[in-house]
Scaffold this motif. Sequence first.
Motif, PDB file in Angstrom:
ATOM      1  N   TYR A   1    -122.913 -63.694  28.034  1.00  0.00           N
ATOM      2  CA  TYR A   1    -121.911 -63.535  26.982  1.00  0.00           C
ATOM      3  C   TYR A   1    -122.560 -63.668  25.598  1.00  0.00           C
ATOM      4  N   ALA A   2    -123.440 -64.661  25.460  1.00  0.00           N
ATOM      5  CA  ALA A   2    -124.104 -64.871  24.174  1.00  0.00           C
ATOM      6  C   ALA A   2    -124.959 -63.668  23.796  1.00  0.00           C
ATOM      7  N   ALA A   3    -125.607 -63.067  24.777  1.00  0.00           N
ATOM      8  CA  ALA A   3    -126.502 -61.943  24.507  1.00  0.00           C
ATOM      9  C   ALA A   3    -125.752 -60.706  24.036  1.00  0.00           C
ATOM     10  N   THR A   4    -124.479 -60.575  24.407  1.00  0.00           N
ATOM     11  CA  THR A   4    -123.737 -59.369  24.021  1.00  0.00           C
ATOM     12  C   THR A   4    -123.541 -59.257  22.514  1.00  0.00           C
ATOM     13  N   GLN A   5    -123.731 -60.353  21.779  1.00  0.00           N
ATOM     14  CA  GLN A   5    -123.579 -60.310  20.320  1.00  0.00           C
ATOM     15  C   GLN A   5    -124.619 -59.426  19.644  1.00  0.00           C
ATOM     16  N   LEU A   6    -125.717 -59.153  20.343  1.00  0.00           N
ATOM     17  CA  LEU A   6    -126.837 -58.450  19.726  1.00  0.00           C
ATOM     18  C   LEU A   6    -126.725 -56.939  19.815  1.00  0.00           C
ATOM     19  N   THR A   7    -125.832 -56.431  20.659  1.00  0.00           N
ATOM     20  CA  THR A   7    -125.837 -55.000  20.926  1.00  0.00           C
ATOM     21  C   THR A   7    -125.046 -54.228  19.881  1.00  0.00           C
ATOM     22  N   ASP A   8    -125.422 -52.947  19.731  1.00  0.00           N
ATOM     23  CA  ASP A   8    -124.751 -52.052  18.795  1.00  0.00           C
ATOM     24  C   ASP A   8    -123.791 -51.106  19.502  1.00  0.00           C
ATOM     25  N   GLU A   9    -123.627 -51.298  20.797  1.00  0.00           N
ATOM     26  CA  GLU A   9    -122.690 -50.524  21.594  1.00  0.00           C
ATOM     27  C   GLU A   9    -121.984 -51.469  22.551  1.00  0.00           C
TER      28      GLU A   9
ATOM     29  N   GLU B   1    -132.941 -58.982  31.902  1.00  0.00           N
ATOM     30  CA  GLU B   1    -132.646 -57.673  32.489  1.00  0.00           C
ATOM     31  C   GLU B   1    -131.568 -56.944  31.693  1.00  0.00           C
ATOM     32  N   LEU B   2    -130.519 -57.663  31.289  1.00  0.00           N
ATOM     33  CA  LEU B   2    -129.470 -57.023  30.484  1.00  0.00           C
ATOM     34  C   LEU B   2    -130.046 -56.464  29.194  1.00  0.00           C
ATOM     35  N   LEU B   3    -130.827 -57.278  28.483  1.00  0.00           N
ATOM     36  CA  LEU B   3    -131.369 -56.829  27.201  1.00  0.00           C
ATOM     37  C   LEU B   3    -132.362 -55.681  27.393  1.00  0.00           C
ATOM     38  N   THR B   4    -133.090 -55.688  28.499  1.00  0.00           N
ATOM     39  CA  THR B   4    -133.997 -54.575  28.787  1.00  0.00           C
ATOM     40  C   THR B   4    -133.204 -53.287  28.980  1.00  0.00           C
ATOM     41  N   ARG B   5    -132.081 -53.390  29.703  1.00  0.00           N
ATOM     42  CA  ARG B   5    -131.231 -52.205  29.888  1.00  0.00           C
ATOM     43  C   ARG B   5    -130.666 -51.712  28.562  1.00  0.00           C
ATOM     44  N   CYS B   6    -130.521 -52.629  27.625  1.00  0.00           N
ATOM     45  CA  CYS B   6    -130.005 -52.257  26.300  1.00  0.00           C
ATOM     46  C   CYS B   6    -131.099 -51.713  25.388  1.00  0.00           C
TER      47      CYS B   6
END
Length: 423
Positions: free
Chosen positions: A26-34, A203-208
């Motif tokens: 959940y915390a990592a989702t703050q970084l995405t632009d989509e 893994e999530l951030l790599t996919r992003c």
Amino acid sequence: MLITGGRPLHGRATVQGGKNTALHLYAATQLTDEPVTLTNAPAITDTAVYAAILTLTGTPATFRDGVFRTRPPDEPPDAPAHLVVPDRLGRRTRITPVLAAGLLARAGRVRFPLPGGDAFCHRPIDRHLAAMAAAGAELELDRGQVTAQLAGPLRPFSFDANTSHWGPSLGATVTALLLAARAPGTSTIHHPSVEPEILAVAELLTRCGLDLDWSPGRLLVTGADRLGGAAFAVPPDRTEAATLALAVAATGGTLHLTGFPGFTDGLRAALTAAGLRFTPEHGGTTVTCPDGPQPLHLATGPHPAFPTDVQPQLTAFLTQAPGTSTLTERVFAQRSDHIRPLAALGAALHADGPSITVHGRTPLRAAEVHGTDIRTATALLLAALAAEGTSTLHGLHHLRRGHAGLLSALTTLGARLVLLDPP
């Protein structure tokens, strides 16, 4: 809750998405632009808390039917209302600094309260703050509030996630990873934690679109100007799976964990030494304890060692093993809040510093006990299921923070549970 024990549990159960993994995702989702979609997200109270925090700090988040969705901010990231993690929410969770790191990486400044959540021991945040400072933040602590502000843009940095006593910090590794993900250039995280929660976030951030380079004792992170969206499934909760397995084994029953791929490394080795047997079949894992609980001697530790979050439940299980067992806590300074209430249920055990000694097998008897954190509450639930008579367990709000369907799963397996304080 009233718990009538003394009967074997049998049947099938499905394991929820991992609590600790989900919270860091959940915390990592703050970084995405989509937009990001997380499936198999656990319907625990902490998920609701995180959705509220993210929404209030500028990352709209929703949760419904096991799906957690976020989208990028609607307003500029430096809008003043988006810089504060509300005290009333931030103090309800342990990883507030990780959430704050995501906001700092996105907005350049943040104010957040010292974390709350389970308080079975002192859990400092100095490594989190060190990561923020390394990335260029100026820090101020005032009356339980931390303010972190970048003097300029994020800068690439070098950071050591190791602690002086407990090995690599899981949370501080994620904090550093989130900051490095948005810092221009390449940052180095020395001695990163390699817990499954870390690997899921990576893994999530790599996919992003983030570029990560792992090597023994080191993680290189090349920051990205833009991170895309992704769909990602939260892996099953290994702690809940172990709790279910130990509860069924302690009562002399059998269990099929539907869709669960099995335990690995130190967790599997310890549970096997304690008498449990695991058979992959029918797309999941069947759990039995053919010779009953067995005594053992082990220490908790960072992955791949035995995880600390299963230690209280294993302690309860070992009260039914003939002989003497010892469990030594090497992740936290101490973890023994479950000792006194287990003794009230008839267990013969004591703590000496970080070590717990269990003398078994002792017949457990019904008692009125209080769970003071998630894992203590689950340990007492397990012990009450193995005890004769009807026990009363207080502190169900702790269970709800970490387990969405544990009680219903146990009821399906044959447990006699009566909620006196329904959610």
